[in-house]
Write a protein that holds these residues in place. Sequence first.
Motif, PDB file in Angstrom:
ATOM      1  N   THR A 130       1.021  -1.344  -0.032  1.00 11.35           N
ATOM      2  CA  THR A 130      -0.074   0.005  -0.032  1.00 11.35           C
ATOM      3  C   THR A 130       0.886   1.281   0.033  1.00 11.35           C
ATOM      4  OG1 THR A 130      -0.030   0.038   2.370  1.00 11.35           O
ATOM      5  CG2 THR A 130      -1.864  -1.302   1.342  1.00 11.35           C
ATOM      6  N   LEU A 131       0.145   2.369  -0.551  1.00  9.84           N
ATOM      7  CA  LEU A 131       0.946   3.701  -0.679  1.00  9.84           C
ATOM      8  C   LEU A 131      -0.054   4.757  -0.714  1.00  9.84           C
ATOM      9  CD1 LEU A 131       3.708   5.464  -1.059  1.00  9.84           C
ATOM     10  CD2 LEU A 131       3.353   5.464  -3.263  1.00  9.84           C
ATOM     11  N   ASP A 132      -0.009   5.601   0.507  1.00 14.47           N
ATOM     12  CA  ASP A 132      -1.015   6.648   0.521  1.00 14.47           C
ATOM     13  C   ASP A 132      -0.376   7.866   0.366  1.00 14.47           C
ATOM     14  OD1 ASP A 132      -3.134   4.870   1.033  1.00 14.47           O
ATOM     15  OD2 ASP A 132      -2.524   4.748   3.041  1.00 14.47           O
ATOM     16  N   ASP A 133      -1.190   8.920  -0.011  1.00 16.65           N
ATOM     17  CA  ASP A 133      -0.615  10.384  -0.330  1.00 16.65           C
ATOM     18  C   ASP A 133      -0.260  11.032   0.843  1.00 16.65           C
ATOM     19  OD1 ASP A 133      -3.168  10.840   0.868  1.00 16.65           O
ATOM     20  OD2 ASP A 133      -4.170  11.702  -1.166  1.00 16.65           O
ATOM     21  N   ASP A 134      -0.258  10.315   2.100  1.00 19.23           N
ATOM     22  CA  ASP A 134       0.290  11.301   3.430  1.00 19.23           C
ATOM     23  C   ASP A 134       1.476  10.478   3.868  1.00 19.23           C
ATOM     24  OD1 ASP A 134      -0.909   8.821   4.349  1.00 19.23           O
ATOM     25  OD2 ASP A 134      -2.327   9.739   5.848  1.00 19.23           O
TER      26      ASP A 134
END
Length: 513
Positions: A130-134
């Motif tokens: 997973t990779l989030d924008d925060d």
Amino acid sequence: MKNHNLFAALRAAFPQALDEIAVETDTGLFYSWRDLDRGTAMMANLLASLGLPAGARIAVQVEKSVEAMMLYLATLRAGYVFLPLNTAYQSGEIEYFIGNAEPSVVVCSSKNFGWVSKIAFKAGTQNVFTLDDDRTGSLLQRAAHCSDRHTVVQRGADDLAAILYTSGTTGRSKGAMLSHENMLSNALVLKDYWGWTATGGPEGRGDVLIHALPIFHVHGLFVALHGALINGSKMIWLAKFDPKLVVRKLPEATVFMGVPTLYTRLLGEPGLNREACRNMRLFVAGSAPLLIETFTEWQQRTGHTILERYGMSETVMLTSNPYEGGERRGGTVGFALPGVSLRVQGDDGKALPTGEIGAIQVKGPNVFQGYWRMPEKTKEEFTADGYFKTGDVGKIDARGYISIVGRSKDLIISGGYNVYPAEIEGYINEIPGVAESALVGVPHPDFGEVGVAVVIAKPGSAPDPAEILASLKSRLANFKIPKRCFVVPELPRNTMGKVQKNLLRDQYKTLFA
């Protein structure tokens, strides 16, 4: 032996002062060139530690962030193949792409992990992160334990660097295979042609790019990003396009790239004027036709003439209006770029005289390697003498300016995204009560074009237009959803029984006027 890895060329263009700012975000974060070097090294080392096969695909569907950009660069750096996926794609689409590309790694947003990982593991993908924008997610947690030193993997000019899925007119998406050389040759040509500079600019350090485009698409991922990186230029990074913020940031920048929709939205801002654009050098538009009204109003408001260009997923950029030494003509896409050969041919396969409309065909170092696992389709799309059939229709005037007048088949370009009617019609025709459907593109003030669905009901059925659109929303990306739907008694047909879409386009063309 020369390393043709695109990352090696981008890294060589980083400024010597690695602690200078490379990226400034809209949330107030600053990344130095050293941060980009270290971050991509750590991610590249993580990918290398997974024991992936040669030529492994890394499929990525995440929100825009600097870390997402680093993941793209790390994939190149580690010698793997990047597969960007539109964040709007739903499960049916993702299932097809993962099944077709068979990626070794899938990276998605945390909120989608449940359904994306199910599809990925079922298809045989070994690694899902997973990779989030925060700046959170399992990818960064794992990469944090890896070394920040990494030797760029050796790659040949024709080795695969990326696969971009471009919807097929028959409804089946095709993966356009781009090599390191395809993309690097184009980046170097544009650096020169568009006058990128390392001196001057608002901070005396050369060009500064406002990056307001998505990064799952040629325009934002390759044209804008490679443009800034190959010139060692700072980027002002906006996660989402915000016209007020862009106008506020214009005095700090010199280059802006956008689709026509972004320009119409900027023109709605009272703060957009010559003073705001005082340091700007270049405004580039593409991915869809720019209305002549937008072109003219922009000139009057800002004192700048938008530079229109033309490209495709399969070729990156093909043509451009001149940056200097010539007129930028609204309604045209300029001239073939250096190294690109472009011709307009008739149905008989012969070159057409000046001003006549025909099929656009191209050849050059930027033209892709073919469609992923579709050798027959690839063969079909190239002429015997090696020209790629773009599927676009256009003409060349007496001065050599190229104009795109339409698309073969019935492609709709909505807000810069390609919408292929056959794909949407397939979904509509599966809806209970629907006998047949036709999707046509009509002019729209914001999106350039939008789809309108025209549906015939099965005998004894009365499908509701609103329900048809609602059922599509759970299955397709939002940009593909028709803006209106009409249920009619019959569709106009020719003597062969083929639906005459030109008549439908004409009938509904003033819907959004």
